[in-house]
Design a protein around this motif. Structure first.
Motif, PDB file in Angstrom:
ATOM      1  N   ILE A  41       0.844  -1.202   0.000  1.00  0.00           N
ATOM      2  CA  ILE A  41       0.000   0.000   0.000  1.00  0.00           C
ATOM      3  C   ILE A  41       0.875   1.246   0.000  1.00  0.00           C
ATOM      4  N   ARG A  42       0.521   2.198  -0.867  1.00  0.00           N
ATOM      5  CA  ARG A  42       1.197   3.491  -0.778  1.00  0.00           C
ATOM      6  C   ARG A  42       0.569   4.236   0.399  1.00  0.00           C
ATOM      7  N   HIS A  43       1.362   5.005   1.106  1.00  0.00           N
ATOM      8  CA  HIS A  43       0.802   5.782   2.223  1.00  0.00           C
ATOM      9  C   HIS A  43      -0.368   6.650   1.730  1.00  0.00           C
ATOM     10  N   GLY A  44      -1.177   7.123   2.676  1.00  0.00           N
ATOM     11  CA  GLY A  44      -2.321   7.960   2.308  1.00  0.00           C
ATOM     12  C   GLY A  44      -1.895   9.387   1.971  1.00  0.00           C
ATOM     13  N   THR A  45      -2.890  10.218   1.719  1.00  0.00           N
ATOM     14  CA  THR A  45      -2.647  11.619   1.337  1.00  0.00           C
ATOM     15  C   THR A  45      -1.682  12.296   2.311  1.00  0.00           C
ATOM     16  N   ARG A  46      -0.685  12.940   1.716  1.00  0.00           N
ATOM     17  CA  ARG A  46       0.339  13.600   2.544  1.00  0.00           C
ATOM     18  C   ARG A  46       0.431  15.074   2.213  1.00  0.00           C
ATOM     19  N   THR A  47       1.213  15.782   3.010  1.00  0.00           N
ATOM     20  CA  THR A  47       1.508  17.180   2.687  1.00  0.00           C
ATOM     21  C   THR A  47       2.690  17.182   1.714  1.00  0.00           C
ATOM     22  N   LYS A  91       6.706  18.725   5.411  1.00  0.00           N
ATOM     23  CA  LYS A  91       7.334  17.510   5.949  1.00  0.00           C
ATOM     24  C   LYS A  91       6.821  16.210   5.347  1.00  0.00           C
ATOM     25  N   LYS A  92       6.037  16.289   4.327  1.00  0.00           N
ATOM     26  CA  LYS A  92       5.470  15.080   3.700  1.00  0.00           C
ATOM     27  C   LYS A  92       4.817  14.198   4.772  1.00  0.00           C
ATOM     28  N   ARG A  93       3.968  14.847   5.545  1.00  0.00           N
ATOM     29  CA  ARG A  93       3.326  14.170   6.669  1.00  0.00           C
ATOM     30  C   ARG A  93       1.969  13.632   6.231  1.00  0.00           C
ATOM     31  N   SER A 134       7.744   9.016   8.293  1.00  0.00           N
ATOM     32  CA  SER A 134       6.601   9.146   9.214  1.00  0.00           C
ATOM     33  C   SER A 134       5.283   8.835   8.510  1.00  0.00           C
ATOM     34  N   ARG A 135       5.194   9.146   7.192  1.00  0.00           N
ATOM     35  CA  ARG A 135       3.909   8.941   6.505  1.00  0.00           C
ATOM     36  C   ARG A 135       3.539   7.465   6.339  1.00  0.00           C
ATOM     37  N   THR A 136       4.561   6.615   6.147  1.00  0.00           N
ATOM     38  CA  THR A 136       4.219   5.189   6.010  1.00  0.00           C
ATOM     39  C   THR A 136       3.980   4.579   7.399  1.00  0.00           C
ATOM     40  N   LEU A 167      10.624  -2.996   0.287  1.00  0.00           N
ATOM     41  CA  LEU A 167       9.665  -1.885   0.191  1.00  0.00           C
ATOM     42  C   LEU A 167      10.126  -0.748  -0.713  1.00  0.00           C
ATOM     43  N   ARG A 168      11.435  -0.490  -0.702  1.00  0.00           N
ATOM     44  CA  ARG A 168      11.956   0.588  -1.560  1.00  0.00           C
ATOM     45  C   ARG A 168      13.206   0.053  -2.249  1.00  0.00           C
ATOM     46  N   PHE A 169      13.034  -1.088  -2.913  1.00  0.00           N
ATOM     47  CA  PHE A 169      14.166  -1.796  -3.518  1.00  0.00           C
ATOM     48  C   PHE A 169      15.008  -0.901  -4.420  1.00  0.00           C
ATOM     49  N   TYR A 170      14.340  -0.008  -5.150  1.00  0.00           N
ATOM     50  CA  TYR A 170      15.030   0.823  -6.140  1.00  0.00           C
ATOM     51  C   TYR A 170      16.073   1.750  -5.528  1.00  0.00           C
ATOM     52  N   LYS A 171      15.858   2.110  -4.266  1.00  0.00           N
ATOM     53  CA  LYS A 171      16.835   3.010  -3.638  1.00  0.00           C
ATOM     54  C   LYS A 171      18.184   2.315  -3.482  1.00  0.00           C
ATOM     55  N   LEU A 172      18.160   0.984  -3.525  1.00  0.00           N
ATOM     56  CA  LEU A 172      19.408   0.227  -3.395  1.00  0.00           C
ATOM     57  C   LEU A 172      20.022  -0.103  -4.742  1.00  0.00           C
ATOM     58  N   THR A 302       4.423   1.676   1.675  1.00  0.00           N
ATOM     59  CA  THR A 302       5.548   2.208   0.910  1.00  0.00           C
ATOM     60  C   THR A 302       5.158   3.445   0.102  1.00  0.00           C
ATOM     61  N   HIS A 303       5.837   3.642  -1.016  1.00  0.00           N
ATOM     62  CA  HIS A 303       5.734   4.909  -1.757  1.00  0.00           C
ATOM     63  C   HIS A 303       5.328   4.705  -3.212  1.00  0.00           C
ATOM     64  N   SER A 304       5.063   5.850  -3.802  1.00  0.00           N
ATOM     65  CA  SER A 304       4.654   5.887  -5.201  1.00  0.00           C
ATOM     66  C   SER A 304       5.589   5.079  -6.126  1.00  0.00           C
ATOM     67  N   GLY A 305       6.889   5.298  -5.956  1.00  0.00           N
ATOM     68  CA  GLY A 305       7.862   4.643  -6.840  1.00  0.00           C
ATOM     69  C   GLY A 305       7.770   3.121  -6.786  1.00  0.00           C
ATOM     70  N   ALA A 306       7.466   2.598  -5.615  1.00  0.00           N
ATOM     71  CA  ALA A 306       7.385   1.138  -5.473  1.00  0.00           C
ATOM     72  C   ALA A 306       6.140   0.611  -6.187  1.00  0.00           C
ATOM     73  N   PHE A 430       8.982  18.817  -7.721  1.00  0.00           N
ATOM     74  CA  PHE A 430       7.755  19.146  -7.005  1.00  0.00           C
ATOM     75  C   PHE A 430       7.158  17.880  -6.444  1.00  0.00           C
ATOM     76  N   ARG A 431       7.460  17.548  -5.230  1.00  0.00           N
ATOM     77  CA  ARG A 431       6.881  16.327  -4.676  1.00  0.00           C
ATOM     78  C   ARG A 431       6.046  16.632  -3.448  1.00  0.00           C
TER      79      ARG A 431
HETATM   80  O1  DG2 Z   1       8.768  10.012  -1.072  1.00  0.00           O
HETATM   81  C1  DG2 Z   1       8.435  10.697  -2.025  1.00  0.00           C
HETATM   82  O2  DG2 Z   1       8.724  11.882  -2.123  1.00  0.00           O
HETATM   83  C2  DG2 Z   1       7.745  10.107  -3.225  1.00  0.00           C
HETATM   84  C3  DG2 Z   1       8.751   9.418  -4.065  1.00  0.00           C
HETATM   85  O3  DG2 Z   1       9.280   8.393  -3.293  1.00  0.00           O
HETATM   86  P1  DG2 Z   1       9.995   7.204  -3.972  1.00  0.00           P
HETATM   87  O4  DG2 Z   1       9.122   6.768  -5.069  1.00  0.00           O
HETATM   88  O5  DG2 Z   1      11.293   7.802  -4.456  1.00  0.00           O
HETATM   89  O6  DG2 Z   1      10.196   6.163  -2.914  1.00  0.00           O
HETATM   90  O7  DG2 Z   1       6.803   9.122  -2.952  1.00  0.00           O
HETATM   91  P2  DG2 Z   1       5.552   9.276  -2.039  1.00  0.00           P
HETATM   92  O8  DG2 Z   1       6.064   9.352  -0.628  1.00  0.00           O
HETATM   93  O9  DG2 Z   1       4.795  10.484  -2.428  1.00  0.00           O
HETATM   94  O10 DG2 Z   1       4.750   8.040  -2.276  1.00  0.00           O
END
Ligand code: DG2
Length: 431
Positions: A41-47, A91-93, A134-136, A167-172, A302-306, A430-431
């Motif tokens: 699951i991608r985290h929910g709506t964030r700032t 803070k992407k909270r 913190s968002r996940t 969860l964030r394999f690509y970062k590695l 996890t996140h959008s990229g995953a 712009f993220r």
């Molecule tokens: O963390 C962020 O800024 C973006 C990109 O993260 P990655 O795709 O690089 O993990 O993802 P979000 O948290 O919005 O799902």
């Protein structure tokens, strides 16, 4: 007036309520019993992050002032009253909306799969894992609130890893980071689209619509307006953001395409390595299903990229032609508004059907057919899936595929630094 359809064009900032599946009837297949559930699951709506937040506090105010100078503009009073939102902490909270997205998602899931999920919390049956953000982490907590009536306080979460290999394999993956994520080449289609007549017309139209001085608005300003509309819509379902009223339906579609192009080339089908890497996540599914452990449900936050890389590895939402600056197709399959909204989710549910393992795949809570599985049914035998993704299972050497050649890394980092100087590309961050 605002096109009521605009909420469907907010890309990765789309609130989940726009696409959620309200049907909570129990998922049953004749002769089958659900045994295990694997869920990412991608985290929910964030700032937004500080980059966007600071632009909303500064440049957007200037644009707002220019707009309200023209007293006849539509929604004058809304613009005059506009100020940066309380949620804007950079803070992407996880926001309130994000909390509800998680809790309601879990509640719906539990209703659909009561046999697996109507149990009190138990460490060996359920596992949770989130990334080092913190968002996940907050998403996992709010999700478990929806899943367990009681015992939420006892839920055990493992310490998040700074670089999680699943969860964030690509970062590695050094090769992906150097050759794709930070390589200007990946942004060529986006760059060309931002310079296209189609995009320039959006900038000119908005300038004229609001009687702004010629040349006042840049591509980055238009993107800032769009981003603000997206975030404000996501975190507040009761009020319409005045920034959304700036754009027509067609303009939303153009801005949406710009973002989709970017994600396509950095997190999607653009390059083979990006799609290949997702094998680590798929192998985690296979290992979980084949494992003899008592664990019945595994939840990853996890996140959008995953999400995008995993969907691409699975072969879902792949258009027949690559997305380019000059082939905008509004019927395309790759639409992040639909496939990568906040709280986007992919589930694999293992059923025992008279001794045969069958798998239901869900994306955004709805069944999807994996390419190669029988087209006329939701369930696909596990053995068929293992055959379809044979290469993912036997040739998933992450070290090997992610090894970056040093010569190229140095070259690319020099080019990347030069590239970042381009003003129009500020919007990419712009993220
Ligand atoms: O963390 C962020 O800024 C973006 C990109 O993260 P990655 O795709 O690089 O993990 O993802 P979000 O948290 O919005 O799902």
């Amino acid at each position: 007036s605002v096109d009521p359809e605009f909420e469907h064009h907010l890309c990765t900032k789309t609130p989940y309520r726009v696409i959620q599946n309200p049907d909570v009837s129990e998922v049953r297949y004749k002769g089958c019993t659900p045994k295990k559930l694997w869920y990412v699951i991608r985290h929910g709506t964030r700032t937004p992050g500080e980059d966007v937040a600071s632009l909303m506090r500064s440049r957007l105010f200037d644009i707002r002032d220019l707009i309200v100078k023209n007293k006849n503009c539509t929604r004058y009073s809304d613009f005059a009253a506009w100020k940066p939102h309380i949620e804007l902490d950079g803070k992407k909270r996880l926001t309130r909306e994000g909390e509800s997205e998680m809790t309601f998602l879990a509640q719906r899931l539990r209703k659909r799969f009561p046999k697996i999920l109507s149990k009190t919390w138990n460490n060996s049956t359920f596992s949770f894992r989130f990334t080092h953000t913190s968002r996940t982490e907050a998403s996992a907590h709010f999700f478990s609130r929806g899943l367990f009536d009681d015992g939420v306080a006892d839920v055990w979460y493992p310490q998040p890893l700074k670089k999680d290999p699943i969860l964030r394999f690509y970062k590695l993956c050094q090769k992906w980071r150097v050759e794709i994520k930070k390589n200007p080449q990946s942004l060529i289609e986006l760059e060309a689209f931002l310079r296209s007549d189609l995009f320039s017309t959006v900038v000119t139209n908005i300038t004229e619509r609001f009687n702004l001085p010629d040349g006042e608005l840049s591509v980055a300003d238009v993107h800032l307006i769009y981003t603000t509309c997206c975030f404000e819509t996501a975190w507040d379902k009761t009020e319409l953001s005045p920034w959304c009223s700036v754009l027509s339906r067609q303009e939303f579609e153009i801005l949406e395409y710009a973002e989709d192009l970017e994600y396509y080339w950095t997190d999607g089908y653009g390059y083979e390595l990006t799609t290949q890497m997702g094998c680590v996540m798929l192998n985690d599914v296979f290992n979980f299903f084949r494992s003899k452990s008592e664990s019945e449900a595994s939840f990853y936050f996890t996140h959008s990229g995953a999400i995008l890389k995993f969907l691409s590895h699975l072969g879902l939402y792949q258009d027949s032609v690559k997305l380019r600056h000059d082939n905008l197709n509004i019927q395309r399959l790759w639409k992040t508004s639909l496939i990568d909204a906040f709280a986007s989710n992919i589930a694999f549910v293992l059923f025992d059907c008279s001794g045969i393992d069958q798998v239901l795949t869900l994306h955004q809570e709805k069944p999807v057919i994996l390419p190669g599985c029988p087209a006329n049914q939701d369930l696909c035998p596990l053995s068929v899936i293992e055959r379809i993704y044979e290469k993912s299972r036997v040739q998933c050497d992450f070290e090997e595929m992610c090894h970056a050649s040093e010569k190229k890394s140095v070259y690319d980092s020099v080019v990347s630094t030069m590239w970042l100087a381009y003003d129009s590309l500020k919007l990419l961050y712009f993220r």
